[in-house]
Write a protein that holds these residues in place. Structure first.
Motif, PDB file in Angstrom:
ATOM      1  N   GLY A  79       0.676  -1.076   0.014  1.00  0.00           N
ATOM      2  CA  GLY A  79      -0.139  -0.072  -0.035  1.00  0.00           C
ATOM      3  C   GLY A  79       0.725   1.250   0.046  1.00  0.00           C
ATOM      4  O   GLY A  79       0.205   2.506   0.225  1.00  0.00           O
ATOM      5  N   ALA A  80       2.222   1.223  -0.093  1.00  0.00           N
ATOM      6  CA  ALA A  80       2.922   2.328  -0.045  1.00  0.00           C
ATOM      7  C   ALA A  80       2.858   3.059  -1.483  1.00  0.00           C
ATOM      8  O   ALA A  80       3.290   2.456  -2.319  1.00  0.00           O
ATOM      9  N   ALA A  81       2.490   4.247  -1.672  1.00  0.00           N
ATOM     10  CA  ALA A  81       2.512   5.111  -2.662  1.00  0.00           C
ATOM     11  C   ALA A  81       4.046   5.793  -3.262  1.00  0.00           C
ATOM     12  O   ALA A  81       4.345   5.686  -4.039  1.00  0.00           O
ATOM     13  N   PHE A  82       4.500   5.822  -1.687  1.00  0.00           N
ATOM     14  CA  PHE A  82       6.123   6.832  -2.060  1.00  0.00           C
ATOM     15  C   PHE A  82       6.874   6.160  -0.915  1.00  0.00           C
ATOM     16  O   PHE A  82       6.297   5.668   0.303  1.00  0.00           O
ATOM     17  N   GLN A  83       8.276   5.911  -1.259  1.00  0.00           N
ATOM     18  CA  GLN A  83       9.123   5.452  -0.318  1.00  0.00           C
ATOM     19  C   GLN A  83       9.507   6.590   0.597  1.00  0.00           C
ATOM     20  O   GLN A  83       9.752   7.569   0.134  1.00  0.00           O
ATOM     21  N   VAL A  84       9.772   6.119   1.715  1.00  0.00           N
ATOM     22  CA  VAL A  84      10.432   7.212   2.726  1.00  0.00           C
ATOM     23  C   VAL A  84      11.864   7.396   2.384  1.00  0.00           C
ATOM     24  O   VAL A  84      12.531   6.721   2.193  1.00  0.00           O
ATOM     25  N   PRO A  85      12.318   8.849   2.198  1.00  0.00           N
ATOM     26  CA  PRO A  85      13.418   8.966   1.880  1.00  0.00           C
ATOM     27  C   PRO A  85      14.572   8.501   2.995  1.00  0.00           C
ATOM     28  O   PRO A  85      14.119   8.533   3.886  1.00  0.00           O
ATOM     29  N   GLN A  86      15.739   8.153   2.534  1.00  0.00           N
ATOM     30  CA  GLN A  86      16.873   7.773   3.179  1.00  0.00           C
ATOM     31  C   GLN A  86      17.898   8.441   3.106  1.00  0.00           C
ATOM     32  O   GLN A  86      18.422   9.237   2.052  1.00  0.00           O
ATOM     33  N   GLY A  87      18.988   8.593   4.127  1.00  0.00           N
ATOM     34  CA  GLY A  87      20.051   9.349   3.996  1.00  0.00           C
ATOM     35  C   GLY A  87      20.114  11.038   3.913  1.00  0.00           C
ATOM     36  O   GLY A  87      19.154  11.504   4.622  1.00  0.00           O
ATOM     37  N   GLY A  88      20.945  11.222   2.992  1.00  0.00           N
ATOM     38  CA  GLY A  88      20.858  12.631   2.529  1.00  0.00           C
ATOM     39  C   GLY A  88      19.562  13.198   2.017  1.00  0.00           C
ATOM     40  O   GLY A  88      19.535  14.484   2.367  1.00  0.00           O
ATOM     41  N   LEU A  89      18.789  12.443   1.398  1.00  0.00           N
ATOM     42  CA  LEU A  89      17.601  12.964   0.772  1.00  0.00           C
ATOM     43  C   LEU A  89      16.617  13.287   2.078  1.00  0.00           C
ATOM     44  O   LEU A  89      15.929  13.982   1.855  1.00  0.00           O
ATOM     45  N   ARG A  90      16.621  12.451   2.932  1.00  0.00           N
ATOM     46  CA  ARG A  90      15.770  12.545   4.188  1.00  0.00           C
ATOM     47  C   ARG A  90      16.458  13.960   4.905  1.00  0.00           C
ATOM     48  O   ARG A  90      15.182  14.592   5.189  1.00  0.00           O
ATOM     49  N   VAL A  91      17.470  14.095   5.050  1.00  0.00           N
ATOM     50  CA  VAL A  91      17.965  15.542   5.518  1.00  0.00           C
ATOM     51  C   VAL A  91      17.314  16.883   4.873  1.00  0.00           C
ATOM     52  O   VAL A  91      17.151  17.614   5.115  1.00  0.00           O
ATOM     53  N   PHE A  92      17.554  16.579   3.295  1.00  0.00           N
ATOM     54  CA  PHE A  92      17.296  17.513   2.333  1.00  0.00           C
ATOM     55  C   PHE A  92      15.646  17.829   2.599  1.00  0.00           C
ATOM     56  O   PHE A  92      15.044  19.045   2.496  1.00  0.00           O
TER      57      PHE A  92
END
Length: 114
Positions: free
Chosen positions: A30-43
């Motif tokens: 059911g996930a439409a989008f993946q949760v960002p990881q690493g540097g993309l999460r900080v951004f």
């Protein structure tokens, strides 16, 4: 490698054939989008300090059923709220500074043409 008539060679495909035939299995339930990881999460967190972006990211991820996505969405909405409070604080300080520097009831313009 397979021979391709147009470009010469095609790249070899990684993964098993069942993964390529069923791309739905690559996504979590059911996930439409993946949760960002690493540097993309900080951004994404830094981008969340701008209230429209933060609330939009928060709504998208908070509505997902995964616990990690919900937590990420909640943090994005909290950062958007902090950004909104910071914006109001800056507007308040600017208004106070304008009030301190103005003379007279009309904010520095007493009359006439300058």
């Amino acid at each position: 490698m397979k021979k391709n008539g147009i470009s010469g060679f095609t790249a070899s495909r990684k993964g098993s054939g069942s993964e390529q035939r069923n791309p739905e299995k690559q996504l979590s339930k059911g996930a439409a989008f993946q949760v960002p990881q690493g540097g993309l999460r900080v951004f994404a967190y830094l981008l969340s300090l701008f209230p429209p972006c933060g609330f939009l990211l928060g709504i998208i991820f908070f509505s997902q059923s995964e616990q990690e996505a919900g937590h990420f969405g909640r943090v994005c909405m909290i950062y958007a709220g902090v950004g909104l409070l910071g914006l109001f604080f800056c507007w308040g300080v600017a208004g106070i500074m304008q009030g301190l520097t103005s003379t007279g009831p009309s904010g520095g313009l007493v009359g006439g043409y300058y």
